[in-house]
Design a protein around this motif. Structure first.
Motif, mmCIF file in Angstrom:
data_model
loop_
_atom_site.group_PDB
_atom_site.id
_atom_site.type_symbol
_atom_site.label_atom_id
_atom_site.label_comp_id
_atom_site.label_asym_id
_atom_site.label_seq_id
_atom_site.Cartn_x
_atom_site.Cartn_y
_atom_site.Cartn_z
ATOM 1 N N GLU A 143 -3.515 8.169 -5.991
ATOM 2 C CA GLU A 143 -3.512 6.888 -6.690
ATOM 3 C C GLU A 143 -4.593 6.832 -7.770
ATOM 4 N N TRP B 284 -10.026 2.085 3.875
ATOM 5 C CA TRP B 284 -9.239 2.348 2.659
ATOM 6 C C TRP B 284 -9.366 1.118 1.754
ATOM 7 N N HIS B 285 -10.262 1.224 0.776
ATOM 8 C CA HIS B 285 -10.505 0.110 -0.139
ATOM 9 C C HIS B 285 -9.584 0.257 -1.360
ATOM 10 N N PRO B 286 -8.704 -0.707 -1.591
ATOM 11 C CA PRO B 286 -7.743 -0.611 -2.700
ATOM 12 C C PRO B 286 -8.407 -0.400 -4.064
ATOM 13 N N ASP B 287 -9.644 -0.895 -4.218
ATOM 14 C CA ASP B 287 -10.325 -0.717 -5.497
ATOM 15 C C ASP B 287 -11.296 0.461 -5.472
ATOM 16 N N MET C 19 0.854 -1.197 0.000
ATOM 17 C CA MET C 19 0.000 0.000 0.000
ATOM 18 C C MET C 19 0.883 1.238 0.000
#
Length: 320
Positions: free
Chosen positions: A67, A22-25, A1
Motif C-alpha cells: 500500500e 496496523w496504522h492506516p496512515d 482495509m
C-alpha cells in the motif's frame, strides 16, 4: 482495509499475516517472519538511532512495498516485535507496577539490537531492582516474614531460571549473582538440571554453563557460610567463657552445636539469614552473635559473585 499481499518475493506456501498493529496512515511496514506491522517511520526514528539512520537511506528501486509503504524485513520473532511496538505507541505501557518477564525479555533483545535506549533502560531498571547488587537493597525486597516475591516483574513459575537465562544471554552481568542465588534457594538440585515447570506445558531450563555455575555455587555457599568471619562462622568458635562473658556456657555450646548439625544435614541456605533469636542463646552470646552475623552477611555478599565463577562486584559490568 486491503487484504492484498505485499509486493515482495515470497515463497508461494507462506501466508502473510497482518498484525493488529496496523496504522492506516503508517509509512513503513515491518515484517517479522510472516507477520507484518504497519507503523510510522517517525515513531521508530524517535526511539531508535538504528531506524533513524535507516530512514535516511535511499530506497532501492526493487524495494518491496505494501500500500505504498516500504517493507523492512526483520530477523526477529513476531512476538518480540509486537511487545516493543505496543510499548512505543502506548505512553502508559511502563506505568504498570509489574510487567511479565517475557515482555521484558522482548524489550531487552530488541532494545539492544535496535538501540531503543529508553525502553531498554526502563526494563533493565526492573531487572536490577529485583536482583540488586547491594545487600541492603536485597534485604529491602523481603517481606515481613523474610520471604521474597517479585513486585516489578510479574511473578510466575520458573521466573528465577528465566531471569538467569535472559541476563546471561544479554550480558546483564550485574543481575546474575542475585539471580543465581534466587535459583538456588527456590529450586531443588533436580530442578537445576531438569528445569522448572512453568505450568503452561513448558519448562524453564538452565543452559549447561548455568547448571554448572549453580551446582558449584551451591556447594561453595553451603560451605562458606560456616567459615570463620562469614555468616555463621562464629557458631563453631571455642572461645573461653571468661573472654566471651557467656552466662550459660554449657547450654549455649549445646544450642550452637545443635543448630550447626541440623542445618548442615538439611543443607540450609543461611548465607544472608538475619535472625538468631530462635537459637535462644544467653543474652551475652545473642548480642555477640548478632554483631558477628551482621559482619558475616556483608562478607558473604561481597563473595557472592565469586561463588558462581563471576568477577567481584566492582568488576561486574553490564555489556549493553
Amino acid at each position: 482495509m486491503s487484504t492484498s499481499p505485499p509486493a515482495k518475493r515470497q515463497r508461494p506456501d507462506v501466508e502473510i499475516i497482518r498484525s493488529a498493529i496496523w496504522h492506516p496512515d503508517g509509512s513503513v511496514v515491518l515484517q517479522a517472519g510472516n507477520t507484518q506491522f504497519r507503523v510510522h517511520w517517525s515513531v521508530l526514528a524517535l526511539h531508535s538511532s538504528f531506524f533513524r539512520d535507516m530512514q535516511g537511506l535511499p530506497q532501492p528501486p526493487d524495494q518491496p512495498s505494501v500500500e505504498g509503504c516500504p517493507v523492512v524485513e526483520l530477523t526477529d520473532v513476531a512476538e518480540d516485535v509486537t511487545h516493543v511496538l505496543r510499548a512505543l505507541y502506548n505512553p502508559l505501557f511502563f506505568a504498570r507496577k509489574a510487567i511479565s518477564l517475557p515482555i521484558i525479555a522482548s524489550h531487552v533483545r530488541l532494545g539492544r539490537k535496535y538501540d531503543f535506549t529508553a525502553i531498554l533502560h526502563s526494563v533493565l531498571e526492573r531487572l536490577t531492582d529485583e536482583n540488586p547488587t547491594s545487600l541492603d537493597a536485597y534485604e529491602a525486597l523481603k517481606r515481613g516474614n523474610g520471604s521474597y516475591s517479585a513486585t516489578r516483574v510479574l511473578n510466575s513459575r520458573g521466573i528465577y531460571v528465566d531471569t538467569v537465562t535472559l541476563a546471561r544471554e544479554n550480558n546483564i552481568l550485574s543481575v546474575l549473582p542475585c539471580a543465581y542465588y534466587r535459583v538456588l534457594i527456590s529450586s531443588s538440585p533436580t530442578q537445576i538440571f531438569d528445569g522448572v515447570d512453568r505450568g503452561d506445558g513448558t519448562v524453564a531450563t538452565l543452559s549447561a554453563i548455568d547448571q554448572r555455575r549453580c551446582s558449584a555455587g551451591r556447594a561453595a555457599i553451603l560451605r562458606a557460610q560456616w567459615d570463620t568471619g562469614n555468616t555463621f562462622g562464629w557458631i563453631q568458635e571455642t572461645i573461653p567463657a571468661e573472654e566471651t562473658g557467656c552466662i550459660d556456657v554449657i547450654a549455649c555450646r549445646r544450642k550452637k552445636a545443635s543448630f550447626f548439625h541440623r542445618h548442615v544435614v538439611k543443607g540450609s541456605f543461611l548465607a544472608f539469614s538475619s535472625h538468631i533469636e530462635h537459637l535462644k542463646l544467653c543474652r551475652v552470646c545473642s548480642l555477640d552473635g548478632e554483631t558477628k552475623l551482621t559482619e558475616g552477611r556483608k562478607k558473604m555478599w561481597e563473595l557472592l559473585p565469586t561463588f558462581f565463577e563471576l568477577p567481584p562486584w566492582s568488576e561486574l559490568k553490564d555489556d549493553l
